[in-house]
Design a protein around this motif. Structure first.
Motif, PDB file in Angstrom:
ATOM      1  N   THR A 178      -5.268  45.266 -16.180  1.00 18.77           N
ATOM      2  CA  THR A 178      -3.879  44.917 -15.890  1.00 18.77           C
ATOM      3  C   THR A 178      -3.276  44.102 -17.022  1.00 18.77           C
ATOM      4  O   THR A 178      -2.133  44.325 -17.432  1.00 18.77           O
ATOM      5  CB  THR A 178      -3.789  44.121 -14.575  1.00 18.77           C
ATOM      6  OG1 THR A 178      -4.300  44.916 -13.505  1.00 18.77           O
ATOM      7  CG2 THR A 178      -2.339  43.749 -14.258  1.00 18.77           C
ATOM      8  N   PHE A 200       3.647  47.534 -12.875  1.00 16.10           N
ATOM      9  CA  PHE A 200       2.851  46.667 -12.020  1.00 16.10           C
ATOM     10  C   PHE A 200       2.876  47.150 -10.573  1.00 16.10           C
ATOM     11  O   PHE A 200       1.828  47.238  -9.923  1.00 16.10           O
ATOM     12  CB  PHE A 200       3.358  45.229 -12.102  1.00 16.10           C
ATOM     13  CG  PHE A 200       2.545  44.258 -11.296  1.00 16.10           C
ATOM     14  CD1 PHE A 200       1.400  43.698 -11.829  1.00 16.10           C
ATOM     15  CD2 PHE A 200       2.909  43.913 -10.000  1.00 16.10           C
ATOM     16  CE1 PHE A 200       0.623  42.805 -11.086  1.00 16.10           C
ATOM     17  CE2 PHE A 200       2.149  43.029  -9.249  1.00 16.10           C
ATOM     18  CZ  PHE A 200       1.006  42.476  -9.794  1.00 16.10           C
ATOM     19  N   SER A 225       0.894  50.291 -10.164  1.00 15.63           N
ATOM     20  CA  SER A 225      -0.538  50.000 -10.224  1.00 15.63           C
ATOM     21  C   SER A 225      -1.020  49.395  -8.913  1.00 15.63           C
ATOM     22  O   SER A 225      -2.095  49.746  -8.417  1.00 15.63           O
ATOM     23  CB  SER A 225      -0.815  49.046 -11.385  1.00 15.63           C
ATOM     24  OG  SER A 225      -2.158  48.626 -11.393  1.00 15.63           O
TER      25      SER A 225
END
Length: 210
Positions: free
Chosen positions: A81, A107, A110
């Protein structure tokens, strides 16, 4: 007085040969599958070894306990990440607020793609969250965002940038987690990400972006 020691979460030894690296990869892949299927409460080294097709002794060559395996899965997730977000934030070909918008979309997407694994890792966090290794892994993920805010808000005080960073990262983490707990379509993810990015960009505009 609670004098219980935290379990060791560092590797017993680092794999150096190709065969050792392959064994490590097999163990970690098996661990991810066991965690996703069984959850943190039923996660054991015996189940991981069985899934990987190796002996428990082979597993213990590298991992002293289940906390070490879970921490490795978590730290790998943090690293992936961090690399994703750093690449976005450091892309100076794009204006800063456009980078922030791309970051929000990446983000949230994900979080939704890996929701099951993230929930299981959150459940496992008490096993390793207070360890020094965990603190270092998490702090390394914050450094790119600090540099980004120095670029975006060059006239702001350090205290203001710290407040902005904490607000954005905390909101991303908590709202992203909550949003990803239910299955989402691509359109829902895009709409939600746009709304959150609009909010962040308006906030930064109000502070006077660079």
């Amino acid at each position: 007085m609670n004098d219980r020691r935290k379990p060791a979460i560092s590797l017993r030894k680092q794999p150096k040969q190709a065969r050792s690296n392959e064994l490590m990869a097999v163990i970690l892949e098996a661990a991810a599958q066991v965690l996703a299927k069984e959850g943190a409460q039923r996660f054991t080294t015996a189940r991981v070894a069985e899934k990987a097709g190796v002996s428990v002794g082979s597993l213990y060559q590298y991992f002293p306990n289940k906390a070490a395996i879970l921490f490795r899965l978590q730290s790998d997730e943090w690293r992936q990440t961090s690399e994703l977000l750093s690449d976005i934030l450091e892309d100076v070909e794009k204006p800063p607020l456009e980078r922030l918008r791309v970051l929000v979309h990446a983000f949230v997407r994900s979080e939704c793609d890996e929701a099951q694994m993230r929930v299981a890792l959150d459940d496992a966090a008490p096993l390793y969250r207070d360890a020094p290794e965990a603190q270092e892994a998490k702090s390394s993920a914050d450094r790119a965002f600090v540099a980004f805010l120095e670029e975006v808000l060059p006239e702001a005080s350090e205290a203001t940038r710290e407040l902005v960073g904490d607000l954005i990262t905390t909101t991303l983490a908590s709202v992203g987690k909550s949003f990803s707990e239910s299955p989402r379509t691509a359109a829902e993810i895009a709409a939600y990400s746009d709304a959150m990015a609009d909010m962040f960009c308006a906030y930064l505009d109000s502070l006077g972006t660079g």
